[in-house]
Design a protein around this motif. Structure first.
Motif, PDB file in Angstrom:
ATOM      1  N   PRO A   3      22.810 -22.429  10.877  1.00  0.00           N
ATOM      2  CA  PRO A   3      21.609 -21.886  11.518  1.00  0.00           C
ATOM      3  C   PRO A   3      21.278 -20.510  10.960  1.00  0.00           C
ATOM      4  N   HIS A   4      20.043 -20.078  11.183  1.00  0.00           N
ATOM      5  CA  HIS A   4      19.620 -18.773  10.679  1.00  0.00           C
ATOM      6  C   HIS A   4      20.248 -17.628  11.471  1.00  0.00           C
ATOM      7  N   VAL A   5      20.652 -17.899  12.714  1.00  0.00           N
ATOM      8  CA  VAL A   5      21.330 -16.909  13.543  1.00  0.00           C
ATOM      9  C   VAL A   5      22.654 -17.510  13.987  1.00  0.00           C
ATOM     10  N   VAL A   6      23.745 -16.772  13.774  1.00  0.00           N
ATOM     11  CA  VAL A   6      25.069 -17.238  14.185  1.00  0.00           C
ATOM     12  C   VAL A   6      25.559 -16.322  15.300  1.00  0.00           C
ATOM     13  N   PHE A   7      25.921 -16.919  16.430  1.00  0.00           N
ATOM     14  CA  PHE A   7      26.384 -16.161  17.585  1.00  0.00           C
ATOM     15  C   PHE A   7      27.903 -16.051  17.530  1.00  0.00           C
ATOM     16  N   MET A   8      28.399 -14.818  17.590  1.00  0.00           N
ATOM     17  CA  MET A   8      29.827 -14.563  17.484  1.00  0.00           C
ATOM     18  C   MET A   8      30.339 -13.901  18.763  1.00  0.00           C
ATOM     19  N   HIS A   9      31.642 -14.082  19.012  1.00  0.00           N
ATOM     20  CA  HIS A   9      32.329 -13.382  20.104  1.00  0.00           C
ATOM     21  C   HIS A   9      33.387 -12.502  19.462  1.00  0.00           C
ATOM     22  N   LEU A  10      33.144 -11.200  19.472  1.00  0.00           N
ATOM     23  CA  LEU A  10      33.969 -10.258  18.726  1.00  0.00           C
ATOM     24  C   LEU A  10      35.318 -10.061  19.407  1.00  0.00           C
ATOM     25  N   ARG A  11      36.392 -10.170  18.615  1.00  0.00           N
ATOM     26  CA  ARG A  11      37.748  -9.999  19.124  1.00  0.00           C
ATOM     27  C   ARG A  11      38.380  -8.681  18.682  1.00  0.00           C
ATOM     28  N   SER A  44      29.428  -9.871  22.371  1.00  0.00           N
ATOM     29  CA  SER A  44      28.430 -10.842  21.920  1.00  0.00           C
ATOM     30  C   SER A  44      27.711 -10.256  20.711  1.00  0.00           C
ATOM     31  N   PHE A  45      27.858 -10.911  19.579  1.00  0.00           N
ATOM     32  CA  PHE A  45      27.446 -10.326  18.307  1.00  0.00           C
ATOM     33  C   PHE A  45      26.680 -11.383  17.520  1.00  0.00           C
ATOM     34  N   ARG A  46      25.445 -11.066  17.126  1.00  0.00           N
ATOM     35  CA  ARG A  46      24.612 -12.008  16.382  1.00  0.00           C
ATOM     36  C   ARG A  46      24.529 -11.589  14.922  1.00  0.00           C
ATOM     37  N   VAL A  47      24.794 -12.518  14.032  1.00  0.00           N
ATOM     38  CA  VAL A  47      24.697 -12.268  12.597  1.00  0.00           C
ATOM     39  C   VAL A  47      23.548 -13.107  12.050  1.00  0.00           C
ATOM     40  N   MET A  54      19.817  -8.666   8.939  1.00  0.00           N
ATOM     41  CA  MET A  54      20.363  -7.832  10.012  1.00  0.00           C
ATOM     42  C   MET A  54      20.600  -6.407   9.515  1.00  0.00           C
ATOM     43  N   ARG A  55      20.217  -5.445  10.329  1.00  0.00           N
ATOM     44  CA  ARG A  55      20.510  -4.034  10.076  1.00  0.00           C
ATOM     45  C   ARG A  55      20.833  -3.399  11.420  1.00  0.00           C
ATOM     46  N   LEU A  56      22.111  -3.249  11.707  1.00  0.00           N
ATOM     47  CA  LEU A  56      22.566  -2.802  13.018  1.00  0.00           C
ATOM     48  C   LEU A  56      23.168  -1.409  12.896  1.00  0.00           C
ATOM     49  N   ASP A  57      22.517  -0.442  13.532  1.00  0.00           N
ATOM     50  CA  ASP A  57      22.866   0.970  13.384  1.00  0.00           C
ATOM     51  C   ASP A  57      23.771   1.416  14.531  1.00  0.00           C
ATOM     52  N   GLU A  58      24.730   2.280  14.210  1.00  0.00           N
ATOM     53  CA  GLU A  58      25.670   2.792  15.209  1.00  0.00           C
ATOM     54  C   GLU A  58      24.965   3.568  16.313  1.00  0.00           C
ATOM     55  N   THR A  59      23.759   4.017  16.076  1.00  0.00           N
ATOM     56  CA  THR A  59      23.008   4.738  17.100  1.00  0.00           C
ATOM     57  C   THR A  59      22.413   3.803  18.147  1.00  0.00           C
ATOM     58  N   ARG A  60      22.476   2.485  17.921  1.00  0.00           N
ATOM     59  CA  ARG A  60      21.879   1.508  18.833  1.00  0.00           C
ATOM     60  C   ARG A  60      22.863   1.093  19.925  1.00  0.00           C
ATOM     61  N   VAL A  61      22.324   0.772  21.094  1.00  0.00           N
ATOM     62  CA  VAL A  61      23.145   0.265  22.190  1.00  0.00           C
ATOM     63  C   VAL A  61      23.881  -1.005  21.782  1.00  0.00           C
ATOM     64  N   SER A  62      23.241  -1.860  20.989  1.00  0.00           N
ATOM     65  CA  SER A  62      23.796  -3.164  20.637  1.00  0.00           C
ATOM     66  C   SER A  62      24.844  -3.115  19.538  1.00  0.00           C
ATOM     67  N   PHE A  63      25.141  -1.935  18.981  1.00  0.00           N
ATOM     68  CA  PHE A  63      26.192  -1.849  17.972  1.00  0.00           C
ATOM     69  C   PHE A  63      27.499  -2.313  18.604  1.00  0.00           C
ATOM     70  N   PRO A  64      28.301  -3.138  17.908  1.00  0.00           N
ATOM     71  CA  PRO A  64      29.398  -3.845  18.591  1.00  0.00           C
ATOM     72  C   PRO A  64      30.646  -3.027  18.885  1.00  0.00           C
ATOM     73  N   PHE A  65      30.831  -1.861  18.267  1.00  0.00           N
ATOM     74  CA  PHE A  65      32.052  -1.095  18.529  1.00  0.00           C
ATOM     75  C   PHE A  65      31.751   0.395  18.477  1.00  0.00           C
ATOM     76  N   ARG A  66      32.692   1.179  19.042  1.00  0.00           N
ATOM     77  CA  ARG A  66      32.548   2.635  19.067  1.00  0.00           C
ATOM     78  C   ARG A  66      33.810   3.277  18.513  1.00  0.00           C
ATOM     79  N   LEU A  67      33.619   4.365  17.778  1.00  0.00           N
ATOM     80  CA  LEU A  67      34.732   5.124  17.226  1.00  0.00           C
ATOM     81  C   LEU A  67      35.054   6.303  18.136  1.00  0.00           C
TER      82      LEU A  67
END
Length: 549
Positions: free
Chosen positions: A334-342, A365-368, A372-385
Motif C-alpha cells: 500500500p502507499h501508506v504503511v501503518f507501523m507500531h513503534l517498539r 502509531s507511525f505511518r510511513v 514523508m517528511r516528519l520534523d522533530e518539531t511536530r507533535v507527531s514525531f515518534p520519539f523524543r531525545l
C-alpha cells in the motif's frame, strides 16, 4: 473517492485500535492545552507537550507525582519550545537543568490541597521570570488531569464521589465525580470543579486498580485576581493507550476533514433513501484480493528510500531531526504503511548507540509513506531525545534504526449472509439491518498487543448473489466531529469510552439488498526494522556503512 478519503482518515484506529490499561510507570503523557483570554476577538494560545509522569513516596502519608517534561512545543515567534533552548547560553542551560529535574506534585493523604513546585526550587527561584511563572501556573491546571483519583473498592455505575481540598494550589477546590461507564480495567468519570477562582467540567478515564488517569478532557474557567479571566481546554492522554486521535488536532479538528463523516451521515443515502444513481457504485475488489491499504503477508520489503536530516534551528537552539521517505513502495504494497513503534536507536558510523542520547518513544502509531517528511518539531514525531542533548551529541549520528510491528494480511474467506442474518464465521462482527437499503457492520476494536486477529469488509448482494451498487462510509474510533465543550453533556466522548470501542461500516444501496457478502481477512503482527540513513552521506559511504552493519 469518498471511500478512499474516509478510509485514509480513519484507518489508524482500525489498524492499531485497542486499549492498554495495565500499569506503566513512568507514564508518557501527551498534553494539549488551549488558553483563550476572556476578551473580544481573543485567539486561543496553544500549548503542546509530552511529559514523563511517575509516582513517588513522600513523608507524612503523602504521595508525590513527579512530572518531567520530555518536549515542549514552541508557539509561533513569541514563545520558544524546548528545542529552541541553546546549550551555549547560560540562561538556557539553567532552564534545561530545571526541566530535566522536573516538577513535584505533593498529594497529601488528608483533605489538604495538592501543591506543585519545581524539584529544583532554588534553581527555579534564581532563574525564573514572568514567562516561567506562567508556565508553572498552566502546569498546575494540567496536573488536574495527571493526579490519581481515589476510587471505592467496587465502583458502581452512576455512583457519585466528592473530593474536597483546602489550601494547596487552588486555595479551596471541590471536585464532584459521577461514574458514567465501567469496564473490567477502566472507570470513566464525569467531572465538575468549583473553587476559588476556578470552575469547569470534564471527562476522565482512570485505571481501576490505582486510579491513574489514562485520558482526560477538561473545560475550565480561571479567574485569578487582577488577571483577565481565561478559558482553558485541555486534552491529556497516556500514550500507552495508543490513541487513535490525530494529536496534531487534539483540541481543534480541521472541519474540512473530520466533519466529512458527520455531514455524510446526515445526508442521503445514509439518512434517507436516495434514487440518485451518482451516489452509488460497485466495488471493483474481487474475492481473494486484499484491500488497497492492507500489507500482504508475503515477507516483501517496503522498498522505500529512508533517510534523515539534521536541520539548524531558526532560533539558535539544538538542531532537530527530520525523518524522510521517498520513492514508491513495492508494487504490491500500500502507499501508506501503518507501523507500531517498539524501539528507536541512534547509531554512529560503527553501529554503536550515541552516548547520553537514549530516545523515549512517544508516538507508537507511525505511518510511513512516499514523500514523508516528519520534523522533530511536530507533535507527531515518534520519539523524543533528552533535553540535555546538544549539537555536539548529534554530530556522530550516522543512522537511526526503528524497530516496529506492522500488521500483514491474507485472505480468509467470503461469507454470504442473508438479509437480517448474522455471520457464523466471526463472532466479533455484528450486522445491524436498518432496512433493505441500509445496514451497519460493527467490529470490536482489537485489544492492544494482540498478535493476530480478523478484519471484515462487506458488499451488498441481490437474490442471485450478485453484487449491487452501494455507498459506504467507514466510521472509526478516530472520527470526532466538532463538539461544544462548554457543557458537559455536549463534550466529545473519550476514545476509551466503551461507546467508541467499535468500528462501523455504514452501507446504503440504490436497490434493495438480499444480503451481504462478507470478506474476511486474517492478520498477524510482523516485526520490521527500518533504517534511516544520513541524507548527507554520499552513496559510496552509505554502501560501506551498510556493509559493516
Amino acid at each position: 473517492m469518498w471511500r478512499k478519503l474516509c478510509m485514509a482518515v480513519c484507518l489508524v484506529g482500525a489498524v492499531w485500535g485497542g486499549v492498554e490499561a495495565s500499569p506503566v510507570d513512568p507514564q508518557v503523557v501527551f498534553i494539549a492545552h488551549d488558553v483563550t483570554p476572556d476578551r473580544a476577538r481573543a485567539r486561543a494560545q496553544p500549548y503542546r507537550a509530552y511529559v514523563d509522569v511517575s509516582m513517588q513516596s513522600a513523608p507524612d502519608s503523602a504521595s508525590q507525582l513527579r512530572i518531567r517534561p520530555l518536549w515542549v512545543g514552541g508557539r509561533g515567534s513569541s514563545t520558544r519550545g524546548s528545542l529552541a533552548l541553546d546549550h551555549r547560553d547560560e540562561g538556557d542551560r539553567a532552564a534545561i537543568d530545571i526541566l530535566e529535574r522536573g516538577f513535584t506534585l505533593t498529594l497529601p493523604g488528608n483533605d489538604e490541597g495538592a501543591v506543585l513546585h519545581p524539584a529544583d526550587l532554588a534553581g527555579w527561584q534564581a532563574a525564573s521570570g514572568p514567562s516561567d511563572a506562567r508556565f508553572l501556573a498552566l502546569l498546575r491546571l494540567q496536573a488536574l488531569g495527571l493526579r490519581p483519583v481515589t476510587l471505592p473498592a467496587a465502583p458502581q455505575l452512576g455512583q457519585r464521589l466528592t473530593h474536597l481540598e483546602r489550601g494547596g494550589d487552588f486555595a479551596s477546590l471541590a471536585t464532584r465525580m459521577r461514574v458514567r461507564a465501567l469496564t473490567p480495567e477502566i472507570v470513566l468519570l464525569d467531572l465538575e470543579f468549583e473553587g476559588d477562582g476556578l470552575s469547569g467540567h470534564g471527562r476522565q478515564a482512570v485505571r481501576r486498580q490505582d486510579g491513574r488517569p489514562l485520558e482526560t478532557r477538561l473545560y475550565l474557567t480561571s479567574r485569578d485576581g487582577q488577571a483577565t479571566p481565561e478559558t482553558h481546554r485541555l486534552y491529556l492522554v497516556d500514550m500507552a493507550t495508543e490513541p487513535v486521535l490525530d494529536l496534531e488536532h487534539a483540541l481543534s479538528p480541521p472541519e474540512d476533514v473530520f466533519n466529512v463523516t458527520a455531514e455524510r451521515l446526515a445526508a442521503p443515502p445514509f439518512s434517507a433513501r436516495s434514487d440518485d444513481p451518482a451516489l452509488f457504485a460497485t466495488d471493483p475488489i474481487e474475492a481473494g484480493t486484499l484491500e488497497a491499504w492492507m500489507l500482504l503477508d508475503d515477507g516483501s520489503a517496503l522498498d522505500m528510500a529512508l533517510a534523515f536530516d539534521v536541520l539548524s534551528h531558526h532560533d539558535g537552539g539544538r538542531p532537530h531531526i527530520v525523518l524522510r521517505a521517498d520513492g514508491r513502495p513495492a508494487a504490491r504494497a500500500p502507499h501508506v504503511v501503518f507501523m507500531h513503534l517498539r524501539d528507536v536507536q541512534l547509531l554512529d558510523v560503527e553501529g554503536q548507540p550515541l552516548p547520553d542520547a537514549t530516545p523515549t518513544v512517544t508516538q507508537r502509531s507511525f505511518r510511513v509513506h512516499a514523500g514523508m517528511r516528519l520534523d522533530e518539531t511536530r507533535v507527531s514525531f515518534p520519539f523524543r531525545l533528552p533535553l540535555t542533548v546538544s549539537e555536539s551529541t548529534l554530530q556522530p549520528l550516522s543512522r537511526i534504526r526503528l524497530t516496529a510491528d506492522t500488521r500483514v494480511y491474507r485472505w480468509d474467506r467470503a461469507e454470504p449472509v442473508p438479509y437480517c442474518g448474522q455471520s457464523t464465521h466471526s463472532a466479533d462482527t455484528v450486522i445491524e439491518w436498518t432496512s433493505p437499503y441500509r445496514a451497519t457492520l460493527r467490529q470490536a476494536a482489537p485489544a492492544a498487543g494482540d498478535p493476530q486477529g480478523r478484519w471484515t469488509t462487506a458488499v451488498p448482494i441481490d437474490a442471485a448473489g450478485r453484487e449491487i451498487a452501494f455507498s459506504q462510509l467507514f466510521v472509526g474510533r478516530a472520527s470526532d466531529a466538532a463538539s461544544d465543550w462548554r457543557t458537559l453533556d455536549a463534550m466529545p466522548l473519550l476514545q476509551l469510552d466503551p461507546e467508541r470501542a467499535v468500528d462501523r461500516t455504514e452501507i446504503a444501496t440504490h436497490a434493495p439488498m438480499a444480503g451481504l457478502r462478507l470478506r474476511h481477512y486474517r492478520w498477524r503482527t510482523d516485526r520490521r526494522t527500518l533504517t534511516f540513513d544520513d541524507i548527507r552521506m554520499q552513496p559510496g559511504e552509505r554502501d560501506r556503512d551498510a556493509a559493516a552493519d
